[in-house]
Design a protein around this motif. Sequence first.
Motif, PDB file in Angstrom:
ATOM      1  N   HIS A   1       0.844  -1.203   0.000  1.00 39.80           N
ATOM      2  CA  HIS A   1       0.000   0.000   0.000  1.00 39.80           C
ATOM      3  C   HIS A   1       0.876   1.249   0.000  1.00 39.80           C
ATOM      4  O   HIS A   1       2.098   1.162   0.116  1.00 39.80           O
ATOM      5  CB  HIS A   1      -0.975   0.006   1.189  1.00 39.80           C
ATOM      6  CG  HIS A   1      -0.328  -0.061   2.538  1.00 39.80           C
ATOM      7  ND1 HIS A   1       0.345   1.005   3.113  1.00 39.80           N
ATOM      8  CD2 HIS A   1      -0.240  -1.071   3.436  1.00 39.80           C
ATOM      9  CE1 HIS A   1       0.792   0.653   4.306  1.00 39.80           C
ATOM     10  NE2 HIS A   1       0.461  -0.605   4.528  1.00 39.80           N
TER      11      HIS A   1
ATOM     12  N   ALA B   1       2.468   5.141   4.870  1.00 41.42           N
ATOM     13  CA  ALA B   1       1.558   5.350   5.997  1.00 41.42           C
ATOM     14  C   ALA B   1       2.250   6.159   7.079  1.00 41.42           C
ATOM     15  O   ALA B   1       3.456   6.047   7.277  1.00 41.42           O
ATOM     16  CB  ALA B   1       1.110   4.006   6.561  1.00 41.42           C
TER      17      ALA B   1
ATOM     18  N   TYR C   1      -1.945  11.173  11.050  1.00 43.00           N
ATOM     19  CA  TYR C   1      -3.311  10.649  11.091  1.00 43.00           C
ATOM     20  C   TYR C   1      -4.281  11.752  11.493  1.00 43.00           C
ATOM     21  O   TYR C   1      -4.058  12.483  12.447  1.00 43.00           O
ATOM     22  CB  TYR C   1      -3.380   9.487  12.081  1.00 43.00           C
ATOM     23  CG  TYR C   1      -4.736   8.865  12.232  1.00 43.00           C
ATOM     24  CD1 TYR C   1      -5.302   8.121  11.214  1.00 43.00           C
ATOM     25  CD2 TYR C   1      -5.460   9.035  13.409  1.00 43.00           C
ATOM     26  CE1 TYR C   1      -6.546   7.531  11.359  1.00 43.00           C
ATOM     27  CE2 TYR C   1      -6.705   8.453  13.568  1.00 43.00           C
ATOM     28  CZ  TYR C   1      -7.254   7.706  12.531  1.00 43.00           C
ATOM     29  OH  TYR C   1      -8.489   7.133  12.675  1.00 43.00           O
TER      30      TYR C   1
ATOM     31  N   GLU D   1      -6.361   7.641   2.529  1.00 43.36           N
ATOM     32  CA  GLU D   1      -7.200   6.730   3.313  1.00 43.36           C
ATOM     33  C   GLU D   1      -6.688   6.669   4.752  1.00 43.36           C
ATOM     34  O   GLU D   1      -5.486   6.670   4.992  1.00 43.36           O
ATOM     35  CB  GLU D   1      -7.109   5.337   2.695  1.00 43.36           C
ATOM     36  CG  GLU D   1      -7.827   4.245   3.432  1.00 43.36           C
ATOM     37  CD  GLU D   1      -7.584   2.864   2.826  1.00 43.36           C
ATOM     38  OE1 GLU D   1      -7.845   1.880   3.529  1.00 43.36           O
ATOM     39  OE2 GLU D   1      -7.126   2.766   1.668  1.00 43.36           O
ATOM     40  N   ASN D   2      -7.619   6.625   5.704  1.00 42.78           N
ATOM     41  CA  ASN D   2      -7.265   6.366   7.102  1.00 42.78           C
ATOM     42  C   ASN D   2      -7.418   4.876   7.353  1.00 42.78           C
ATOM     43  O   ASN D   2      -8.440   4.290   7.008  1.00 42.78           O
ATOM     44  CB  ASN D   2      -8.158   7.155   8.065  1.00 42.78           C
ATOM     45  CG  ASN D   2      -7.845   8.635   8.029  1.00 42.78           C
ATOM     46  OD1 ASN D   2      -6.697   9.034   7.879  1.00 42.78           O
ATOM     47  ND2 ASN D   2      -8.867   9.461   8.159  1.00 42.78           N
ATOM     48  N   ARG D   3      -6.387   4.275   7.945  1.00 42.02           N
ATOM     49  CA  ARG D   3      -6.397   2.835   8.176  1.00 42.02           C
ATOM     50  C   ARG D   3      -5.605   2.531   9.449  1.00 42.02           C
ATOM     51  O   ARG D   3      -4.434   2.877   9.549  1.00 42.02           O
ATOM     52  CB  ARG D   3      -5.750   2.128   6.984  1.00 42.02           C
ATOM     53  CG  ARG D   3      -5.780   0.623   7.055  1.00 42.02           C
ATOM     54  CD  ARG D   3      -4.969  -0.029   5.954  1.00 42.02           C
ATOM     55  NE  ARG D   3      -5.514   0.219   4.625  1.00 42.02           N
ATOM     56  CZ  ARG D   3      -4.971  -0.235   3.520  1.00 42.02           C
ATOM     57  NH1 ARG D   3      -3.856  -0.929   3.543  1.00 42.02           N
ATOM     58  NH2 ARG D   3      -5.518   0.015   2.353  1.00 42.02           N
ATOM     59  N   ASN D   4      -6.256   1.880  10.417  1.00 49.99           N
ATOM     60  CA  ASN D   4      -5.573   1.465  11.650  1.00 49.99           C
ATOM     61  C   ASN D   4      -4.813   2.613  12.315  1.00 49.99           C
ATOM     62  O   ASN D   4      -3.655   2.487  12.672  1.00 49.99           O
ATOM     63  CB  ASN D   4      -4.609   0.303  11.372  1.00 49.99           C
ATOM     64  CG  ASN D   4      -5.307  -0.890  10.773  1.00 49.99           C
ATOM     65  OD1 ASN D   4      -6.454  -1.176  11.116  1.00 49.99           O
ATOM     66  ND2 ASN D   4      -4.636  -1.577   9.878  1.00 49.99           N
TER      67      ASN D   4
ATOM     68  N   GLN E   1      -3.630   5.230  11.104  1.00 49.20           N
ATOM     69  CA  GLN E   1      -2.587   5.778  10.252  1.00 49.20           C
ATOM     70  C   GLN E   1      -3.258   6.368   9.019  1.00 49.20           C
ATOM     71  O   GLN E   1      -4.352   5.954   8.638  1.00 49.20           O
ATOM     72  CB  GLN E   1      -1.607   4.696   9.794  1.00 49.20           C
ATOM     73  CG  GLN E   1      -0.770   4.109  10.899  1.00 49.20           C
ATOM     74  CD  GLN E   1       0.282   3.169  10.335  1.00 49.20           C
ATOM     75  OE1 GLN E   1       0.010   2.418   9.399  1.00 49.20           O
ATOM     76  NE2 GLN E   1       1.471   3.211  10.899  1.00 49.20           N
TER      77      GLN E   1
ATOM     78  N   LEU F   1      -2.789   6.816   4.996  1.00 50.92           N
ATOM     79  CA  LEU F   1      -2.045   6.445   3.797  1.00 50.92           C
ATOM     80  C   LEU F   1      -2.007   7.701   2.934  1.00 50.92           C
ATOM     81  O   LEU F   1      -3.020   8.370   2.759  1.00 50.92           O
ATOM     82  CB  LEU F   1      -2.724   5.302   3.044  1.00 50.92           C
ATOM     83  CG  LEU F   1      -2.953   4.004   3.820  1.00 50.92           C
ATOM     84  CD1 LEU F   1      -3.493   2.930   2.891  1.00 50.92           C
ATOM     85  CD2 LEU F   1      -1.714   3.536   4.522  1.00 50.92           C
TER      86      LEU F   1
END
Length: 184
Positions: free
Chosen positions: A26, A29, A34, A43-46, A48, A50
């Motif tokens: 991906h 990150a 964040y 994109e926000n993921r876990n 974090q 991206l």
Amino acid sequence: MNDHIAAALHDFTQRYCQQWQQRYGHLPASAELYSIPSPCAVENRNEQVLWQPQPFRAKPHLDAVERALDLQLQSAVVSYYTTQYAGDMPATYEQQPITLLQVWSEDDFVRVQENLIGHLVMKRRLKQTPTLFIATTASDSEVISVCNLTGEVICETLGTPRREKLAADLRTFLKLLQPVTEIA
């Protein structure tokens, strides 16, 4: 010259993003960035974000810094800070870890200029050659800067006259960087 700096920065950023993609599948990150708005945020993921680099959209100058100190800045540094929006990027320079500082958003660009002004005021008070930081090191007391008189990239110890030449110019420095994509 400005085109050379932009090209060298784009080249490093592309290598950095490709290494992230190959290693993790991906985009880069960042936990530190964040939930901070940016044109880079994909994109926000876990907990974090991206991110993906985006073209710089504000006017490509550091006039606020130049006016505040009545100082003409190295065009290489102006190009460096006005080429793109991106997250900070860890790297190594001759096996030494650094973090290449980047502008995350238009609001961040204002903050970067304020920090550059503060740095230059400190240099002036200490009667030292003006420098403009572009990266941090593992040490809180050292930064990677561009000498505003010569254009050389140096490692300097803050508050002291100690400085070590790393590269003859910013383009050379950027070309010698190796991306680091390990998640801490």
